[in-house]
Enzyme design. Structure first.
Site, PDB file in Angstrom:
ATOM      1  N   ASP A  14       0.846  -1.247  -0.020  1.00  0.00           N
ATOM      2  CA  ASP A  14       0.105  -0.122   0.130  1.00  0.00           C
ATOM      3  C   ASP A  14       0.970   1.104   0.014  1.00  0.00           C
ATOM      4  O   ASP A  14       2.123   1.204   0.424  1.00  0.00           O
ATOM      5  CB  ASP A  14      -0.933   0.010   1.247  1.00  0.00           C
ATOM      6  CG  ASP A  14      -1.850   1.421   1.379  1.00  0.00           C
ATOM      7  OD1 ASP A  14      -2.370   1.644   0.262  1.00  0.00           O
ATOM      8  OD2 ASP A  14      -2.075   1.736   2.448  1.00  0.00           O
ATOM      9  N   ASP A  16      -0.126   4.789   0.796  1.00  0.00           N
ATOM     10  CA  ASP A  16      -0.217   6.001   2.013  1.00  0.00           C
ATOM     11  C   ASP A  16      -0.211   4.985   3.390  1.00  0.00           C
ATOM     12  O   ASP A  16      -1.281   4.309   3.567  1.00  0.00           O
ATOM     13  CB  ASP A  16      -1.406   6.545   1.887  1.00  0.00           C
ATOM     14  CG  ASP A  16      -1.114   7.636   0.369  1.00  0.00           C
ATOM     15  OD1 ASP A  16      -0.206   7.900   0.346  1.00  0.00           O
ATOM     16  OD2 ASP A  16      -2.205   7.871  -0.023  1.00  0.00           O
ATOM     17  N   HIS A  24      -3.325  11.964   4.260  1.00  0.00           N
ATOM     18  CA  HIS A  24      -4.655  12.181   3.697  1.00  0.00           C
ATOM     19  C   HIS A  24      -4.444  12.846   2.271  1.00  0.00           C
ATOM     20  O   HIS A  24      -4.050  14.016   2.355  1.00  0.00           O
ATOM     21  CB  HIS A  24      -5.559  12.432   4.598  1.00  0.00           C
ATOM     22  CG  HIS A  24      -5.965  11.995   5.737  1.00  0.00           C
ATOM     23  ND1 HIS A  24      -6.390  10.781   5.558  1.00  0.00           N
ATOM     24  CD2 HIS A  24      -5.584  11.993   7.069  1.00  0.00           C
ATOM     25  CE1 HIS A  24      -6.389  10.228   7.276  1.00  0.00           C
ATOM     26  NE2 HIS A  24      -5.610  11.025   7.875  1.00  0.00           N
ATOM     27  N   THR A  56      -2.485   1.409  -4.485  1.00  0.00           N
ATOM     28  CA  THR A  56      -3.189   2.344  -3.790  1.00  0.00           C
ATOM     29  C   THR A  56      -4.453   2.902  -4.021  1.00  0.00           C
ATOM     30  O   THR A  56      -4.604   3.058  -5.505  1.00  0.00           O
ATOM     31  CB  THR A  56      -2.189   3.720  -3.710  1.00  0.00           C
ATOM     32  OG1 THR A  56      -2.371   4.802  -2.891  1.00  0.00           O
ATOM     33  CG2 THR A  56      -1.599   4.126  -4.969  1.00  0.00           C
ATOM     34  N   SER A  59      -8.607   8.384  -3.912  1.00  0.00           N
ATOM     35  CA  SER A  59     -10.037   8.783  -4.111  1.00  0.00           C
ATOM     36  C   SER A  59     -10.125  10.319  -4.073  1.00  0.00           C
ATOM     37  O   SER A  59     -11.026  10.861  -4.452  1.00  0.00           O
ATOM     38  CB  SER A  59     -11.018   8.517  -3.020  1.00  0.00           C
ATOM     39  OG  SER A  59     -10.565   9.123  -1.760  1.00  0.00           O
ATOM     40  N   HIS A  97     -11.200   5.772  -8.217  1.00  0.00           N
ATOM     41  CA  HIS A  97     -12.684   5.962  -7.942  1.00  0.00           C
ATOM     42  C   HIS A  97     -12.963   5.834  -6.503  1.00  0.00           C
ATOM     43  O   HIS A  97     -12.391   5.459  -5.691  1.00  0.00           O
ATOM     44  CB  HIS A  97     -13.318   4.585  -8.726  1.00  0.00           C
ATOM     45  CG  HIS A  97     -13.076   4.490 -10.135  1.00  0.00           C
ATOM     46  ND1 HIS A  97     -12.037   3.762 -10.594  1.00  0.00           N
ATOM     47  CD2 HIS A  97     -13.320   5.399 -11.081  1.00  0.00           C
ATOM     48  CE1 HIS A  97     -12.202   3.778 -11.883  1.00  0.00           C
ATOM     49  NE2 HIS A  97     -12.770   4.691 -12.163  1.00  0.00           N
ATOM     50  N   ARG A 113     -10.605  -1.051  -6.591  1.00  0.00           N
ATOM     51  CA  ARG A 113     -10.560  -0.031  -5.242  1.00  0.00           C
ATOM     52  C   ARG A 113     -10.581  -1.207  -4.157  1.00  0.00           C
ATOM     53  O   ARG A 113     -11.493  -1.862  -3.921  1.00  0.00           O
ATOM     54  CB  ARG A 113     -11.841   0.805  -5.048  1.00  0.00           C
ATOM     55  CG  ARG A 113     -11.600   1.558  -3.794  1.00  0.00           C
ATOM     56  CD  ARG A 113     -12.733   2.606  -3.637  1.00  0.00           C
ATOM     57  NE  ARG A 113     -12.670   3.347  -2.282  1.00  0.00           N
ATOM     58  CZ  ARG A 113     -11.689   4.235  -1.980  1.00  0.00           C
ATOM     59  NH1 ARG A 113     -10.675   4.594  -3.020  1.00  0.00           N
ATOM     60  NH2 ARG A 113     -11.591   4.696  -0.832  1.00  0.00           N
TER      61      ARG A 113
END
Length: 180
Positions: A14, A16, A24, A56, A59, A97, A113
Site C-alpha cells: 500500500d 499511504d 490524507h 493504492t 479517491s 474511483h 478499489r
C-alpha cells in the site's frame, strides 16, 4: 513482461501509510513524507527476489483534489527517488474511483478499489507472479481484505519500523513455505 519469464513472488505494498505517511490526499511530492526505512525495506525485498508493487486507492481524484496525471507524475517521481537509493519498485496501480466522489466520471464502485482485489489481480496477470509466495503489506483492514480476496496473506503495518516489519514478514513467509 514476457510470459516465459520465471515466476517470482511479489510484495504488494500500500502507498499511504506504508511507503509514505498517510497525510490524507497526498497528490503532490510537496505533501509526501517518506516512511522512515522504506528504501531499506524495498531493497530487502529486491534482494530476496520479490517483485515490488505499489497498490493504492486515490479517491482524491474522484473528489476533484488532484488529477490522474498528478498521481502518475507523483508516482514517477517516487520511483525515481527510490531508485536513486537502490530501491526498485517494479510497477504501480492506483484506483481513482470512489462511490462518494464529486466528479461523475469517478463516482463508481470499482473492483480495483481496495478491499477489492482488482489491482493485485491485474498486476499478477501483467507480471509472472508466483501468487503462492506473494503477500500484501498495508496499514488498514481494507488492504488485508484485498489480500484475502486475492488469495494471498495480508500483513497490517501499524507504523513501527517498516524495515524491521518487512524482515519479519519475510521470515514468516519463509516459515510458511517450509511448512507447506
Amino acid at each position: 513482461m514476457t510470459a516465459s519469464a520465471p515466476r517470482r513472488p511479489a510484495a504488494f505494498l500500500d502507498r499511504d501509510g506504508v511507503i509514505n505517511y498517510n497525510d490524507h490526499y497526498v497528490g503532490t511530492r510537496e505533501r509526501l513524507r517518506w516512511m522512515p526505512g522504506i528504501a531499506a525495506a524495498i531493497r530487502q525485498l529486491n534482494a530476496a527476489g520479490y517483485y515490488v508493487f505499489i497498490i493504492t486507492n486515490q479517491s482524491g481524484v474522484a473528489r476533484g483534489m488532484f488529477s490522474e496525471d498528478d498521481v502518475r507524475a507523483l508516482h514517477r517521481w517516487m520511483l525515481d527517488e527510490l531508485n536513486t537509493q537502490g530501491a526498485r519498485i517494479d510497477d504501480v496501480r492506483f484506483c481513482p474511483h470512489h462511490v462518494e466522489g464529486t466528479l461523475d466520471a469517478y463516482r463508481v464502485a470499482c473492483e480495483h478499489r481496495k478491499p477489492g482485489p482488482g489491482m493485485i489481480l491485474d498486476l499478477a496477470k501483467t507480471w509472472p507472479v508466483d501468487m503462492t509466495r506473494s503477500f500484501v503489506i498495508g496499514d488498514s483492514a481494507s488492504d488485508v481484505e484485498a489480500a484475502k480476496a486475492a488469495g494471498i496473506p495480508g500483513f497490517r503495518f501499524e507504523g513501527e519500523d517498516i524495515d524491521v516489519f518487512v524482515k519479519q514478514v519475510l521470515i514468516e513467509m519463509q516459515r510458511a513455505a517450509v511448512s507447506n
